[in-house]
Design an enzyme around this catalytic site. Structure first.
Site, short mmCIF file in Angstrom:
data_model
loop_
_atom_site.label_atom_id
_atom_site.label_comp_id
_atom_site.label_asym_id
_atom_site.label_seq_id
_atom_site.Cartn_x
_atom_site.Cartn_y
_atom_site.Cartn_z
N LYS A 156 40.62 50.87 35.59
CA LYS A 156 41.74 49.90 35.17
C LYS A 156 42.97 50.79 35.25
O LYS A 156 43.11 51.78 34.76
CB LYS A 156 41.26 49.61 33.72
CG LYS A 156 39.88 48.69 33.97
CD LYS A 156 40.09 47.38 34.47
CE LYS A 156 38.92 46.50 34.24
NZ LYS A 156 38.88 45.07 35.10
N HIS B 115 32.60 39.09 41.81
CA HIS B 115 32.99 39.60 40.41
C HIS B 115 32.16 39.48 39.48
O HIS B 115 31.26 38.50 39.11
CB HIS B 115 34.06 39.02 39.95
CG HIS B 115 34.63 38.99 38.78
ND1 HIS B 115 34.43 38.14 37.59
CD2 HIS B 115 35.42 40.18 38.07
CE1 HIS B 115 34.71 38.60 36.40
NE2 HIS B 115 35.40 39.91 36.70
#
Length: 378
Positions: free
Chosen positions: A177, A308
């Protein structure tokens, strides 16, 4: 069963709240747009046909929307009673029209996803095939990457340990991230992981929509040095033109699509060249039926699909894609099911059990907060 007598006779819906082991933070938290995530709301659907066979499906929302999703599913569920469970596309349309005034995306469509997945699971179980085989598999394993170990709340030393542990488990790639207000911190973390793992390990980053266009271009150029597989969600999830401009300007591929909740939204990105990797989420887009439409559009556009989240479902769908995909490894949903997915040599093994190959765990049933049941008239 003779033609015309095969019907859906019972539907059970469960609102399940799955607690996470620790609060989760990505860039949306660090920029003040969201609070840390502590739980996931799961909508579980169990469908029973007239012959007693059944199917299991699920959808989900994060942070907010669980009660709304369950409420919408409860309202539209009666539309399926008495319908033929094999006519899945027809069933999808019936559910969509039953709740049409609520819209053609968002929670209204995500609620449909649980029914749709359950019907596909039922069809595959009846055929004695895994869902991947029912759809027509191209492979018996899919390359995978881990995301859960790379969130921004994780200190750098722990981030490195998580990456090495994932690789040791048999996971191929590592996603980190990024998107913090201080881009230098993102750069430090990515550089450290690249140095620790070496140049050959597939590495991705995900900004979770937190950059504006100038920042995304600047950060994208800096990240070129790390030979990333992709930069994910650098911009707002609906900014197809902005993603297209980045894809044209950078050597590093652009990935997006997880927040889109309709085939039409995905088509907008495809036609504008807004992604190199398209990331549809079957529960969010309304189930397997619309996911297959998105995948077909992506294939004709020459895009790679990387579904996803929800690996327990997406491993089957990825196996049926013609172009070699990626599957995202997230262990968060594992407590819901009795079964586990196997990993080997950087790849996730496609289950061979009938249907999704999943059964609800006792723990999942203990987390049920609300149930609704619908039975067709005798």
């Amino acid at each position: 069963m003779p033609h015309g007598t095969d019907t859906i006779r019972r539907i059970r819906l469960h609102a399940v709240t799955l607690p996470l082991a620790s609060p989760i933070s990505d860039a949306k938290v660090l920029t003040g747009r969201q609070r840390p995530m502590t739980e996931i709301a799961i909508l579980v659907c169990e469908i029973e046909a007239g012959d007693g066979s059944g199917g299991l499906g699920f959808s989900y929302v994060k942070r907010a929307g669980g009660p709304g999703q369950f409420a919408h599913a409860r309202e539209i569920a009666p539309a399926l009673l008495g319908e033929d469970p094999s006519d899945i596309a027809k069933a999808w349309d019936r559910l969509a029209w039953a709740g049409a005034s609520a819209g053609r995306g968002g929670l209204a469509v995500q609620a449909i996803g649980a029914f749709d997945v359950a019907l596909w699971d039922l069809k595959a179980r009846r055929a004695g095939l895994s869902l991947a085989k029912l759809l027509g598999a191209h492979r018996d394993s899919v390359r995978c990457y881990n995301t859960s170990g790379g969130f921004l709340h994780t200190p750098l030393d722990e981030l490195l340990v998580n990456a090495e542990r994932s690789r040791a488990r048999g996971i191929g790639g590592i996603k980190l991230k990024v998107g913090q207000p201080d881009g230098a911190l993102d750069l430090k973390r990515v550089a450290a992981v690249r140095e620790r793992l070496g140049d050959e390990v597939p590495l991705m980053v995900d900004a979770n929509q937190q950059w504006d266009r100038p920042t995304a271009l600047r950060m994208g150029r800096i990240f070129e040095a790390f030979d990333l597989v992709w930069i994910e969600e650098p911009l707002d999830c609906l900014d197809a033109a902005g993603h297209a401009a980045l894809a044209a300007a950078l050597d590093t591929p652009i990935a997006t699509g997880e927040m889109l909740t309709s085939v039409a939204e995905h088509w907008d990105f495809i036609r504008q060249n807004g992604a190199d990797y398209l990331m549809p989420d079957a529960p969010r887009v309304g189930g397997i039926t619309p996911f297959l439409k998105v995948a077909a559009l992506a294939e004709f556009a020459g895009l790679t699909v990387a579904p996803h989240f929800a690996m327990e479902l997406h491993i089957h769908l990825a196996a049926a894609l013609q172009r070699e995909p990626w599957v995202e490894h997230f262990e968060w949903l594992e407590p819901l099911f009795n079964e586990r997915l196997a990993l080997e040599g950087g790849r996730m093994i496609v289950p061979t059990r009938p249907g999704l190959g999943l059964t609800l765990s006792d723990q999942a049933r203990a987390w049920i907060r609300e149930t609704a049941e619908f039975v067709a008239p005798a």
